[in-house]
Design a protein around this motif. Structure first.
Motif, short mmCIF file in Angstrom:
data_model
loop_
_atom_site.label_atom_id
_atom_site.label_comp_id
_atom_site.label_asym_id
_atom_site.label_seq_id
_atom_site.Cartn_x
_atom_site.Cartn_y
_atom_site.Cartn_z
N VAL A 1 0.83 -1.21 0.00
CA VAL A 1 0.00 0.00 0.00
C VAL A 1 0.86 1.26 0.00
N ASN A 2 1.99 1.22 0.70
CA ASN A 2 2.77 2.44 0.91
C ASN A 2 3.92 2.64 -0.07
N VAL A 3 4.87 1.70 -0.09
CA VAL A 3 6.11 1.94 -0.82
C VAL A 3 5.89 2.15 -2.32
N PRO A 4 5.14 1.31 -3.03
CA PRO A 4 4.95 1.56 -4.45
C PRO A 4 4.24 2.89 -4.74
N ILE A 5 3.28 3.27 -3.88
CA ILE A 5 2.59 4.54 -4.07
C ILE A 5 3.57 5.70 -3.88
N TYR A 6 4.39 5.62 -2.86
CA TYR A 6 5.40 6.65 -2.61
C TYR A 6 6.38 6.76 -3.78
N ALA A 7 6.85 5.60 -4.26
CA ALA A 7 7.86 5.59 -5.32
C ALA A 7 7.27 5.88 -6.69
N GLY A 8 5.98 5.73 -6.85
CA GLY A 8 5.36 5.88 -8.16
C GLY A 8 5.54 4.66 -9.04
N ALA A 9 5.78 3.51 -8.42
CA ALA A 9 6.01 2.28 -9.16
C ALA A 9 4.69 1.62 -9.55
N THR A 10 4.68 0.92 -10.66
CA THR A 10 3.52 0.12 -11.04
C THR A 10 3.50 -1.15 -10.22
N GLN A 11 2.30 -1.55 -9.80
CA GLN A 11 2.18 -2.68 -8.88
C GLN A 11 1.24 -3.74 -9.47
N VAL A 12 1.75 -4.97 -9.54
CA VAL A 12 0.94 -6.12 -9.94
C VAL A 12 0.35 -6.70 -8.65
N LEU A 13 -0.96 -6.65 -8.55
CA LEU A 13 -1.63 -7.04 -7.31
C LEU A 13 -2.32 -8.38 -7.48
N LEU A 14 -2.08 -9.30 -6.53
CA LEU A 14 -2.76 -10.60 -6.51
C LEU A 14 -3.66 -10.67 -5.28
N PHE A 15 -4.80 -11.32 -5.46
CA PHE A 15 -5.78 -11.47 -4.38
C PHE A 15 -5.19 -12.24 -3.21
N ARG A 16 -4.49 -13.31 -3.52
CA ARG A 16 -3.79 -14.11 -2.50
C ARG A 16 -2.71 -14.90 -3.20
N PHE A 17 -1.91 -15.59 -2.41
CA PHE A 17 -0.80 -16.35 -2.97
C PHE A 17 -1.29 -17.57 -3.71
N ASP A 18 -0.84 -17.72 -4.94
CA ASP A 18 -1.03 -18.91 -5.76
C ASP A 18 0.24 -19.04 -6.60
N PRO A 19 1.00 -20.12 -6.44
CA PRO A 19 2.30 -20.19 -7.13
C PRO A 19 2.20 -20.07 -8.64
N GLN A 20 1.18 -20.66 -9.25
CA GLN A 20 1.06 -20.58 -10.70
C GLN A 20 0.81 -19.14 -11.15
N ALA A 21 -0.14 -18.46 -10.50
CA ALA A 21 -0.43 -17.07 -10.86
C ALA A 21 0.77 -16.17 -10.58
N LEU A 22 1.46 -16.46 -9.49
CA LEU A 22 2.60 -15.61 -9.13
C LEU A 22 3.73 -15.72 -10.15
N LEU A 23 4.10 -16.95 -10.50
CA LEU A 23 5.18 -17.13 -11.47
C LEU A 23 4.79 -16.56 -12.84
N GLN A 24 3.53 -16.74 -13.20
CA GLN A 24 3.06 -16.20 -14.47
C GLN A 24 3.09 -14.67 -14.46
N ALA A 25 2.76 -14.08 -13.31
CA ALA A 25 2.77 -12.63 -13.19
C ALA A 25 4.19 -12.07 -13.32
#
Length: 534
Positions: free
Chosen positions: A246-270
């Motif tokens: 919530v904080n660091v990417p907003i402060y830095a202006g970085a783009t954030q890939v958000l996942l609902f919860r941890f799933d290894p397949q979705a995470l690696l694909q992301a």
């Protein structure tokens, strides 16, 4: 350091400077800085229209989703206080927090509304207004990452329509702007509930300045920039996930890939799809990714930084090397930090060019750490074990309506953590365990984390957690709960014998129980109190 400004003003700045750039990527849907800013403005205005005042608590009761960001920053824009409640909470837990806060407004996921209604039905409940978040609202028609079952269910579920429950989506699409609110940097902006050093959960009051300080030093220590592509999967309602998502990417202006919860397949694909550069993880996540069949086919070479928190599994040097080999790149992986809710976490950070395994790194710039004798309160020399105390601009303002607990924890500007640890000659901190979880075996002090670290060195052990077991002769002895690795077999007798060969006899478990999984929070922290109930 930048000119002090609340984090929501950094959000506004990015919206002015790069309105069409993506702030969040949600299963293929891009949410721009301009959209995030406008929707959080509209929510702030709606809260004001309801009569919510500056300094009033507003509860968030939902999992990771873009709406979380809108609500969080909307609440802070109009001067109210963000009060996260873990979505795993049941009615009695949510009810306790709502009652302690005397909260009138809650933002809740539609699938959690039955729990909210139970709380509203409790005698003396103050909840008067509910905003319902429909997770599926901002999902794209064709997601580019695997959707978890909860989001698939949300897409199929009808929108909640209740007379006493307002649609969050309608509220944030109004285009309204809030009236200006005068709030100082020392005003409370966030309240996270924690057990602290003792007792029932308490609201740790954190100010705009506390959040800004920890966000700035964390961004700098981990090389977050506007060019970073950040993956966020840790729970946003937890202080570590909040800081890193919530904080660091907003402060830095970085783009954030958000996942609902941890799933290894979705995470690696992301990581592969978006060329992710930064990911804050919890150690079991790294292990699960490496164990996923076909994981080697994902291109993870974009990863540059991977700070890791050891919950359940210790993030050791061999594991870090295994992860670096797995990513086939130059990813720096290291123990993330030591910290707690009362300090907005990240009190230490690992010097990535001088990693010292088995420690939590050195105090962050602006952070002072002392180790005190638990009997006398005197500061101890380097290398000696005692209570960790912390002083920094990140230290909280106290516990909500708990002056006695505040006085016990916050003394002369120092947070007395209730944690045990030591500083070595070079200033690296080693966290040993919680004072209240310490096990006394024939007068010897045994810290659960130390025994757990040793137990997972056994080749058949995947995870371990230990608690105290009453013993007539020794007062207490160590009881271990063990999750074995897939395909491995192990007996209690064999593990006890191995333990006596690999640790001091008084630390070795006297009792062993094998279980399928350790009970843990959404952030992955093992709940030893639940193990005691077993």
């Amino acid at each position: 350091m930048t000119t002090p400004a609340p984090l929501h003003e950094h959000l506004c700045r990015h919206a002015r400077e790069r309105p069409d750039a993506a702030a969040l990527l949600w299963y293929g849907r891009a949410i721009t800085w301009a959209e995030l800013d406008a929707m959080s403005d509209a929510f702030a205005a709606r809260l004001q229209a309801l009569g919510v005042g500056a300094g009033e608590p507003v509860v968030l009761f939902l999992n990771n989703c873009p709406q979380y960001f809108v609500a969080h920053y909307g609440i802070q824009k109009m001067g109210a206080i963000v009060c996260p409640s873990g979505p795993l909470n049941k009615a009695h837990e949510l009810g306790y927090q709502v009652g302690d806060l005397q909260a009138r407004v809650i933002v809740a996921a539609s699938d959690l509304l039955p729990i909210v209604e139970q709380v509203r039905g409790q005698a003396g409940s103050t909840l008067a207004h509910v905003f319902a978040v429909h997770y599926a609202d901002w999902l794209p028609e064709v997601p580019n990452l695997p959707l978890p079952a909860e989001l698939q269910a949300a897409r199929a579920a009808p929108r909640i329509r209740q007379a006493d429950c307002e649609d969050f989506e309608a509220a944030v699409q109004s285009g309204a702007c809030p009236a200006p609110v005068a709030r100082g940097m020392d005003d409370v902006a966030l309240m996270t509930y924690t057990s602290g050093t003792t007792g029932l959960p308490k609201g740790a009051m954190l100010s705009f300045a506390n959040a800004l300080f920890k966000t700035e030093v964390t961004a700098q220590a981990n090389d977050f920039t506007q060019q970073s592509m950040v993956l966020s999967v840790a729970p946003l309602y937890h202080i570590a996930g909040m800081l890193m998502g919530v904080n660091v990417p907003i402060y830095a202006g970085a783009t954030q890939v958000l996942l609902f919860r941890f799933d290894p397949q979705a995470l690696l694909q992301a990581i592969a799809t978006y060329r992710v550069t930064h990911w804050y993880s919890i150690a079991p996540m790294n292990v699960a990714c490496m164990q996923l069949p076909g994981a080697e086919h994902h291109d993870l070479t974009s990863l540059q930084r991977n700070p890791v928190t050891s919950f359940g599994i210790m993030f050791t040097e061999p594991l870090a090397r295994q992860w670096q080999d797995f990513t086939r790149g130059s990813c720096l992986s290291y123990e993330a930090a030591y910290g707690l809710s009362e300090t907005h976490t990240m009190d230490t950070g690992m010097p990535v060019r001088a990693i010292r395994w088995g420690t939590q790194g050195k105090p962050m710039p602006g952070v002072a750490i002392r180790i005190l004798d638990t009997a006398t309160g005197a500061e101890l020399p380097r290398g000696e074990l005692g209570e960790i105390t912390v002083r920094s601009p990140g230290n909280f303002q106290g516990y909500w309506n708990k002056p006695e607990a505040t006085a016990a924890t916050l003394r002369d500007g120092w947070v007395h953590t209730g944690d045990m640890g030591r500083l070595d000659a070079e200033g690296y901190l080693s966290f040993t365990g919680r004072m209240k979880e310490m096990i006394k075996v024939s007068g010897y002090s045994v810290f659960p984390e130390e025994v757990e670290t040793l137990l997972i060195k056994h080749p058949a052990v995947a995870q371990a957690a230990v608690v105290a077991e009453p013993d007539a002769a020794k007062g207490e002895v160590v009881k271990a709960f063990i999750v074995t690795k897939p395909g491995q077999s192990l007996t209690a007798e064999a593990l006890i014998a191995w333990s006596r060969e690999n640790m001091a006899t008084y630390k070795a478990p006297r009792h062993v129980r094998f279980i399928d999984a350790l009970p843990a929070t959404g952030a992955g922290k093992v709940l030893r109190r639940l193990l005691k109930d077993l």
